[in-house]
Design an enzyme around this catalytic site. Structure first.
Site, PDB file in Angstrom:
ATOM      1  N   CYS A  40      -6.229  27.741  -8.335  1.00 39.55           N
ATOM      2  CA  CYS A  40      -5.132  28.351  -7.593  1.00 39.55           C
ATOM      3  C   CYS A  40      -5.571  29.590  -6.835  1.00 39.55           C
ATOM      4  CB  CYS A  40      -3.976  28.698  -8.524  1.00 39.55           C
ATOM      5  SG  CYS A  40      -4.471  29.659  -9.941  1.00 39.55           S
TER       6      CYS A  40
ATOM      7  N   ASP B 245      -6.409  32.564  -8.062  1.00 38.31           N
ATOM      8  CA  ASP B 245      -5.962  33.838  -8.629  1.00 38.31           C
ATOM      9  C   ASP B 245      -7.155  34.642  -9.126  1.00 38.31           C
ATOM     10  OD1 ASP B 245      -2.948  32.589 -10.287  1.00 38.31           O
ATOM     11  OD2 ASP B 245      -3.422  32.972  -8.182  1.00 38.31           O
TER      12      ASP B 245
ATOM     13  N   CYS C 107      -0.142  34.511  -8.407  1.00 35.40           N
ATOM     14  CA  CYS C 107       1.274  34.169  -8.469  1.00 35.40           C
ATOM     15  C   CYS C 107       2.014  35.089  -9.449  1.00 35.40           C
ATOM     16  CB  CYS C 107       1.447  32.720  -8.909  1.00 35.40           C
ATOM     17  SG  CYS C 107       0.926  32.430 -10.614  1.00 35.40           S
TER      18      CYS C 107
ATOM     19  N   CYS D 288      -1.986  30.343 -16.258  1.00 34.05           N
ATOM     20  CA  CYS D 288      -1.916  31.783 -15.990  1.00 34.05           C
ATOM     21  C   CYS D 288      -2.062  32.576 -17.284  1.00 34.05           C
ATOM     22  CB  CYS D 288      -0.586  32.156 -15.332  1.00 34.05           C
ATOM     23  SG  CYS D 288      -0.354  31.408 -13.729  1.00 34.05           S
TER      24      CYS D 288
END
Lengths: 163, 258
Positions: free
Chosen positions: A65, A67, A91, A132
């Site tokens: 993603c 991140d 995010c 996450c």
């Protein structure tokens, strides 16, 4: 507070979702209010002195993603975590996970026991965002690892100096 | 002869009405399509028959031709997706196994002629747009086809999404979760760039960061040799998206001042 400002401006999905104010939408597509809370009022955004021997820096990235997360802990001689700071670019769930983590531990032993499942449960993360919380757990581990290395190096140097 | 053929149409159509599964039943369809071929071979033109039968026959043709494209069509050997039936020009539902490369008629390589891709895209959408069709089934199929073509175009246009799609076709994908082998210097650099973007106050600064991201992406595209390159591209592409958002926000702020 640059990180906070950036977080507010950069990420639009939360803004979009807040605008969809119908109840059905809230149930299906909204971020959990705890995530929103951490996103809007993140705890402990910032940086510590990377070069200090008492500071461990964990830098992790999630390529799927894109991140990036930086977590820093300052530990005193008794092994107590006196300060923790984070900077996350990603995010809302990633930001919330790292913000929560800086709040959760106050001692190294506690920090070691934190699992991603604890983070996910606390924030009520949906399955698609579980990675996450995993990222946050890996960030803690990386920070602790860095701190330990520095401590070991410090001890080796002390031994060399005394000889 | 004529009445016998008529009987066959009615019998088969009734079967089709009562049991939709028969449509995909090879045995039944091959019978129907061989009947269809016989019609052509014998030179019997049912369209010239009286009106009451024409409508019935047309709907039959359409049902058959959709099936015959899937099962019998010469064209489908190379799995080329057909958008329209060759015989009656009826819109076909999307082919399940077709890859985006096949849909957009491109070679399955990372190098892509984007001009050609764009031309194909426009050509396809001109013929497939749902507004071109009035019949309900055709509209429905054309909607699916049109949406699929949009998706294929968007995926193949950008190098990053194209590369990720190609990996996906081979059953590979970027691992979700932390990349434990990542270079810490690289991650630090990313943090610095993100920080600089946050703190950028003017359009020019933001633009500069965007330009440097474009450069990085271009370099990485040229040096694609393994999966991890895509991971790096993903980070830069994310920052590029943030640059665009920031630029539009700055523009908004400027507009509100006047």
């Amino acid at each position: 507070m640059a990180g906070l400002v950036a977080a507010k401006k950069c990420i639009t999905p939360l803004v979009v979702i807040r605008r969809l104010s119908s109840p059905e939408y809230k149930a299906q597509a909204a971020y959990h209010k705890k995530v929103v809370d951490h996103y809007e009022n993140p705890r402990n955004v910032g940086s510590l002195d990377k070069t200090s021997k008492n500071v461990g820096t964990g830098l992790v990235g999630a390529p799927a993603c894109g991140d990036v997360m930086k977590l820093q802990i300052e530990v005193d001689d008794q092994g107590k975590i006196v300060d923790a700071r984070f900077k996350t670019f990603g995010c809302g769930s990633a930001i919330a996970s790292s913000s929560l983590v800086t709040d959760l531990f106050r001692h190294i032993d506690e920090a070691l026991t934190i699992q991603n499942t604890d983070i996910a449960k606390e924030l009520c993360l949906p399955p698609v965002k579980l990675h996450c919380s995993m990222l946050a757990e890996d960030a803690i581990k990386a920070a602790l690892h860095d701190y330990r290395l520095k401590q070991q190096d410090g001890k080796i140097e002390a031994v060399k100096a005394s000889n | 002869m004529l009445s016998l053929n008529n009987l066959r149409i009615i019998c088969t159509s009734q079967a089709l009405q009562h049991s939709p599964k028969l449509l995909v039943n090879r045995h039944c369809v091959s019978k129907a399509s061989s009947f269809y071929d016989t019609r052509h071979n014998n030179g019997i033109d049912f369209r010239s028959q009286n009106e009451s039968k024409v409508k019935h026959i047309n709907s039959l043709e359409r049902t058959f031709c959709t099936a015959s494209i899937k099962l019998n069509c010469r064209q489908s050997v190379g799995q080329t997706p057909a958008f329209f039936c060759l015989y009656c020009n009826f819109v076909q539902p999307p082919h399940e196994g077709a890859s985006f490369f096949q849909i957009m008629d491109c070679d399955k390589t990372f190098a892509m002629d984007t001009q050609r891709l764009q031309k194909t895209y426009l050509k396809l959408q001109r013929s497939l747009h749902p507004d071109n069709f009035s019949q309900k089934t055709e509209q429905e199929y054309s909607e699916y086809q049109s949406a699929l073509v949009n998706k294929a175009y968007r995926t193949l246009l950008q190098p990053l999404s194209r590369g990720l799609y190609m990996l996906e076709l081979k059953g590979m994908h970027i691992e979700e979760g932390t990349d434990n082998g990542a270079n810490p210097m690289f991650l630090m650099e990313l943090i610095q760039i993100n920080k600089a973007l946050d703190e950028a106050q003017s359009k020019e600064e933001t633009y500069k960061i965007g330009a440097s991201m474009k450069e990085q992406l271009k370099d990485l595209t040229e040096q694609i040799h393994c999966q991890s390159t895509f991971a790096q591209m993903k980070y830069f592409a994310n920052i590029e998206d943030k640059v665009k958002e920031k630029l539009s926000e700055l523009m908004q702020t400027l507009l509100t001042l006047f």
